[in-house]
Design an enzyme around this catalytic site. Sequence first.
Site, PDB file in Angstrom:
ATOM      1  N   GLY A 200       6.893   2.609 -17.536  1.00 25.63           N
ATOM      2  CA  GLY A 200       5.640   3.255 -17.567  1.00 25.63           C
ATOM      3  C   GLY A 200       5.228   4.206 -18.660  1.00 25.63           C
TER       4      GLY A 200
ATOM      5  N   GLU B  47       7.907  10.394 -20.579  1.00 24.09           N
ATOM      6  CA  GLU B  47       7.859  10.005 -19.308  1.00 24.09           C
ATOM      7  C   GLU B  47       6.318   9.759 -18.868  1.00 24.09           C
ATOM      8  OE1 GLU B  47       8.770   8.283 -17.054  1.00 24.09           O
ATOM      9  OE2 GLU B  47       9.958   9.261 -15.705  1.00 24.09           O
ATOM     10  N   ASP B  48       6.146   8.929 -18.084  1.00 27.36           N
ATOM     11  CA  ASP B  48       4.706   8.768 -17.627  1.00 27.36           C
ATOM     12  C   ASP B  48       4.420   9.879 -16.444  1.00 27.36           C
ATOM     13  OD1 ASP B  48       6.516   7.619 -15.696  1.00 27.36           O
ATOM     14  OD2 ASP B  48       5.529   5.716 -15.409  1.00 27.36           O
TER      15      ASP B  48
ATOM     16  N   ASP C 205       7.137  13.265 -10.416  1.00 30.60           N
ATOM     17  CA  ASP C 205       6.566  13.459  -9.406  1.00 30.60           C
ATOM     18  C   ASP C 205       7.410  14.380  -8.320  1.00 30.60           C
ATOM     19  OD1 ASP C 205       5.030  12.196  -7.090  1.00 30.60           O
ATOM     20  OD2 ASP C 205       6.610  10.847  -6.624  1.00 30.60           O
TER      21      ASP C 205
ATOM     22  N   THR D 234      14.031  11.970 -10.602  1.00 29.27           N
ATOM     23  CA  THR D 234      14.382  10.929 -11.682  1.00 29.27           C
ATOM     24  C   THR D 234      14.843  11.641 -13.250  1.00 29.27           C
ATOM     25  OG1 THR D 234      12.945   9.218 -10.727  1.00 29.27           O
ATOM     26  CG2 THR D 234      13.679   8.680 -12.984  1.00 29.27           C
ATOM     27  N   LEU D 235      13.980  12.511 -13.625  1.00 27.44           N
ATOM     28  CA  LEU D 235      13.934  13.320 -14.670  1.00 27.44           C
ATOM     29  C   LEU D 235      15.058  14.181 -14.708  1.00 27.44           C
ATOM     30  CD1 LEU D 235      12.244  13.138 -17.501  1.00 27.44           C
ATOM     31  CD2 LEU D 235      11.430  11.870 -15.527  1.00 27.44           C
TER      32      LEU D 235
ATOM     33  N   LYS E 248       2.718  15.773 -10.987  1.00 28.71           N
ATOM     34  CA  LYS E 248       2.187  15.823  -9.593  1.00 28.71           C
ATOM     35  C   LYS E 248       2.905  17.076  -8.970  1.00 28.71           C
ATOM     36  CE  LYS E 248       1.527  11.007  -8.397  1.00 28.71           C
ATOM     37  NZ  LYS E 248       2.096  10.071  -7.431  1.00 28.71           N
TER      38      LYS E 248
ATOM     39  N   PHE F 190      -1.736   7.893  -5.872  1.00 25.09           N
ATOM     40  CA  PHE F 190      -0.916   6.725  -6.361  1.00 25.09           C
ATOM     41  C   PHE F 190      -1.685   6.320  -7.580  1.00 25.09           C
ATOM     42  CE2 PHE F 190       1.266   2.975  -7.191  1.00 25.09           C
ATOM     43  CZ  PHE F 190       2.664   3.427  -7.237  1.00 25.09           C
TER      44      PHE F 190
ATOM     45  N   ARG G  38      -1.065  -2.535 -15.300  1.00 29.29           N
ATOM     46  CA  ARG G  38      -0.521  -1.773 -16.464  1.00 29.29           C
ATOM     47  C   ARG G  38      -1.580  -1.819 -17.867  1.00 29.29           C
ATOM     48  NH1 ARG G  38       4.981  -0.120 -15.646  1.00 29.29           N
ATOM     49  NH2 ARG G  38       5.965  -1.919 -14.394  1.00 29.29           N
TER      50      ARG G  38
HETATM   51  P1  5GP Z   1      10.153  11.289  -9.431  1.00 34.40           P
HETATM   52  O1  5GP Z   1      11.788  10.997  -9.390  1.00 34.40           O
HETATM   53  O2  5GP Z   1       9.792  12.470 -10.321  1.00 34.40           O
HETATM   54  O3  5GP Z   1       9.750  11.199  -7.920  1.00 34.40           O
HETATM   55  O4  5GP Z   1       9.529   9.961  -9.738  1.00 34.40           O
HETATM   56  C1  5GP Z   1       9.271   9.720 -11.001  1.00 34.40           C
HETATM   57  C2  5GP Z   1       8.878   8.329 -11.276  1.00 34.40           C
HETATM   58  O5  5GP Z   1       8.231   7.710 -10.140  1.00 34.40           O
HETATM   59  C3  5GP Z   1       7.786   8.219 -12.191  1.00 34.40           C
HETATM   60  O6  5GP Z   1       8.420   7.823 -13.543  1.00 34.40           O
HETATM   61  C4  5GP Z   1       7.068   6.882 -11.923  1.00 34.40           C
HETATM   62  O7  5GP Z   1       7.888   5.836 -12.437  1.00 34.40           O
HETATM   63  C5  5GP Z   1       6.921   6.969 -10.433  1.00 34.40           C
HETATM   64  N1  5GP Z   1       5.846   7.397  -9.916  1.00 34.40           N
HETATM   65  C6  5GP Z   1       5.678   8.516  -9.450  1.00 34.40           C
HETATM   66  N2  5GP Z   1       4.528   8.596  -9.026  1.00 34.40           N
HETATM   67  C7  5GP Z   1       3.935   7.462  -9.307  1.00 34.40           C
HETATM   68  C8  5GP Z   1       2.523   7.104  -9.146  1.00 34.40           C
HETATM   69  O8  5GP Z   1       1.663   7.625  -8.661  1.00 34.40           O
HETATM   70  N3  5GP Z   1       2.382   5.766  -9.689  1.00 34.40           N
HETATM   71  C9  5GP Z   1       3.281   5.106 -10.153  1.00 34.40           C
HETATM   72  N4  5GP Z   1       3.072   3.905 -10.296  1.00 34.40           N
HETATM   73  N5  5GP Z   1       4.635   5.460 -10.411  1.00 34.40           N
HETATM   74  C10 5GP Z   1       4.715   6.628  -9.912  1.00 34.40           C
HETATM   75 MG    MG Z   2       8.692   6.450 -14.607  1.00 29.09          MG
END
Ligand code: 5GP
Ligand code: MG
Length: 173
Positions: free
Chosen positions: A41, A96-97, A100, A104-105, A128, A149, A162
Amino acid sequence: MKRTRVLIPKGQIEGRISDLAAEIRRDYRGKHPLFLGVLKGSFVFMADLVRVLNMPLEVEFVRLSSYGSGTETSGRVKMAGGLGVDIRGRDVLVVEDIVDTGITLSFLLDYLRNQGPASLKLCALLDKPSRRKVPLRIDYLGFTVENVFIVGYGIDWNEQYRYLADVCCVEEV
Ligand code: 5GP
Ligand code: MG
């Protein structure tokens, strides 16, 4: 049926990247940072950011995935193929994109911190905060978004969208 709607037009993304680049350039002056992008992403964001920065740096990518599928992080994260670079003593900026839940981070940052970098910071295009489960500090942030989303500007839904130039959201119609 699904439809995409523009949330952040590309001109606004460009403007914000210029501001972030000015901050990053100032903070890393005289250093040779390693920009570590999270695939897939972040690839468009990374490409735009480094070109606007126009300063000495290196680029690497890491592929992370959470177990299971769907649009939510499962809470268990793995790194595909390991980290292809030695970051000991390096100034590392993770690119990072979207942040959320933060799961992950925080996994990635803990892992990287254990490798002994000189410094470790995070740059994210989107945040977010309403979804956060793990506290996380974002050093350089593009935009805060609602709990929708996101697709476009490198970010996918099932590998689609993308290519969209703007940050969009997907709606069911
Ligand atoms: P986290 O571990 O912070 O919940 O998830 C982060 C990852 O979930 C982001 O790097 C992304 O790849 C994916 N993600 C979270 N929100 C979205 C979204 O609104 N759209 C998409 N396509 N991916 C998301
Ligand atoms: Mg990601």
